[in-house]
Design a protein around this motif. Structure first.
Motif, short mmCIF file in Angstrom:
data_model
loop_
_atom_site.label_atom_id
_atom_site.label_comp_id
_atom_site.label_asym_id
_atom_site.label_seq_id
_atom_site.Cartn_x
_atom_site.Cartn_y
_atom_site.Cartn_z
N ARG B 60 50.51 71.26 70.22
CA ARG B 60 50.39 70.12 71.14
C ARG B 60 49.87 70.49 72.53
N PRO B 62 47.33 71.18 75.24
CA PRO B 62 45.88 70.95 75.39
C PRO B 62 45.08 72.22 75.69
N VAL B 63 45.71 73.18 76.36
CA VAL B 63 44.97 74.43 76.66
C VAL B 63 44.80 75.24 75.37
N GLN B 127 55.08 84.02 77.62
CA GLN B 127 55.51 82.86 78.44
C GLN B 127 54.70 81.61 78.17
N VAL B 128 53.46 81.80 77.70
CA VAL B 128 52.48 80.73 77.80
C VAL B 128 51.67 80.61 76.51
N GLU B 131 48.54 82.89 74.58
CA GLU B 131 48.75 84.22 75.18
C GLU B 131 48.52 85.25 74.07
N GLY B 145 46.81 89.12 77.45
CA GLY B 145 46.37 88.07 78.38
C GLY B 145 45.67 86.92 77.72
N ARG B 146 44.59 86.48 78.33
CA ARG B 146 43.90 85.26 77.92
C ARG B 146 42.80 85.56 76.90
N ALA B 181 45.82 83.37 82.76
CA ALA B 181 45.17 82.05 82.87
C ALA B 181 46.25 80.98 82.79
N PHE B 182 45.91 79.78 83.24
CA PHE B 182 46.85 78.66 83.12
C PHE B 182 47.03 78.30 81.65
N GLY B 183 48.22 77.86 81.32
CA GLY B 183 48.48 77.40 79.96
C GLY B 183 49.79 76.64 79.94
N CYS B 184 50.26 76.34 78.74
CA CYS B 184 51.51 75.58 78.61
C CYS B 184 52.69 76.55 78.47
N THR B 185 53.80 76.17 79.02
CA THR B 185 55.02 76.97 78.87
C THR B 185 55.42 76.99 77.40
N LYS B 187 57.98 76.40 74.79
CA LYS B 187 59.21 75.57 74.86
C LYS B 187 60.31 76.26 74.07
#
Lengths: 180, 191
Positions: B60, B62-63, B127-128, B131, B145-146, B181-185, B187
């Motif tokens: 789910r 988006p990144v 974390q993300v 990853e 990383g990314r 890079a930015f991403g989702c946590t 959960k």
């Protein structure tokens, strides 16, 4: 027949007044959002340094979010409530969006408007997003949302990874206030 | 005089220990998880691979989803070069049924394992999403990383995972070992 037309005219008048009233209400809601909070600018390293260095004795919360991030969207109303709660205290709350600068008009502002935002928000524009991430905390990997909390001297005390509640934010602020 | 020698010995030991630690790679433990078909996979199963690419992904986010086709392309470009790709889903709200559908919809040819209770995410300190961890046969982390530096595929300037894999396949050390890079946590469950 004449009586029927009088009733019909009266009914339509009432209906149109009601509709106008509703439109006015919507218009009023949007007008309620202070326009200064909808002037979203980008922030670079120099801007962030200035924000961190000029604390004037105030605690600072920086919430990093994005319009594509569902937990960020869910968390936002609690930040709005937090700002209201701390408006007379030495606490600044700032949002920095990880959306792209070219999405300010199309995504960021419409979201802030819908949230009836009551605090300043920026869109990060560091060139390399990795530099922005490391600037906020070298241990942070870029997961959103994350909130960085600084004491009144501009020293980062904690970062809160993931969605937080009003209570989580308040407790963090209160514990920093006590330590000062 | 003696003190001087002791000091020199200490200094040499200190410098050597720094050199050794600088060259050390962080290692991960072997693990076994099931994919969405119920088949178990262990990292140890892939010890003959030139590299194991462990990807923490989501259905789910988006990144993570912005990278679905790029993950497929990476798999297509590298799996015949003895590089193994493993997806891991550690999000508490994304179950195996959803993972199976997501993998089918996105034509993932690599397995996606369900990490119940985010045990493996905790061990990796992931974390993300997305990853990436690239491991060698000793389960040492060669790259972390990314996938690359932009969610927008057309704006990618640095294909970091691809660069790392090319260096590993050429028996070179990975130049850029850590990226972000930015991403989702991820959960996680409350523990």
């Amino acid at each position: 027949m004449r009586i029927f037309f009088i009733f019909l005219t009266a009914f339509l008048l009432v209906l149109s007044c009601g509709a106008d009233g509703k439109n006015d209400q919507n218009h009023q809601d949007i007008e309620d959002v202070d326009k200064k909070y909808l002037l979203v600018k980008t922030i670079d390293e120099k801007g962030l340094d200035s924000l961190l260095n000029n604390r004037h004795g105030k605690i600072l919360l920086i919430n990093v979010w994005a319009t594509w991030c569902i937990p960020c969207r869910e968390e936002f109303p609690d930040l709005v409530r937090l700002v209201d709660n701390y408006k007379n205290e030495k606490v600044d709350i700032i949002g920095i969006s990880a959306d792209y600068p070219d999405e300010i008009e199309t995504k960021v502002i419409p979201f802030l408007k819908a949230q009836r935002v009551n605090f300043i928000n920026f869109v990060q524009n560091f060139g390399k997003q990795e530099d922005f991430i490391n600037k906020l905390n070298k241990d942070w990997r870029g997961a959103l949302p994350t909130t960085f909390v600084y004491d009144a001297n501009g020293k980062q005390q904690i970062y809160l990874l993931g969605k937080q509640s009003f209570k989580d934010f308040s407790q963090t602020i209160e514990s920093i206030k006590k330590s000062l | 005089m003696l003190n001087k020698y002791v000091l020199i010995v200490y200094l040499v030991i200190f410098l050597l220990s720094n050199v050794i630690s600088a060259g050390e790679l962080k290692k991960v433990e072997n693990f076994t998880l099931k994919d969405y078909t119920g088949k178990a996979h262990s990292l140890a199963d892939y010890k003959e691979s030139k590299a194991i690419v462990v990807m923490f992904i989501a259905t789910r986010c988006p990144v993570s989803n912005a990278y679905n086709s790029r993950m497929v392309n990476l798999y297509n470009d590298y799996h015949e070069k003895n590089v193994t790709f493993i997806g891991i889903n550690s999000n508490k709200q994304e179950d195996t049924k959803e993972i199976a559908q997501h993998s089918k919809d996105n034509k993932f040819a690599f397995p996606v394992l369900k990490d119940e209770q985010n045990v493996i995410a905790d061990k990796f300190d992931a974390q993300v999403t997305p990853e990436i961890f690239v491991l060698n046969s000793n389960l040492e982390i060669l790259y972390h990383g990314r996938i690359d530096d932009s969610q927008r595929e057309k704006e990618v300037k640095s294909s970091d995972l691809r660069n790392a894999l090319n260096e590993i396949l050429a028996d070179k050390s990975v130049d850029t070992k850590e990226t972000k890079a930015f991403g989702c946590t991820i959960k996680r469950v409350s523990k």
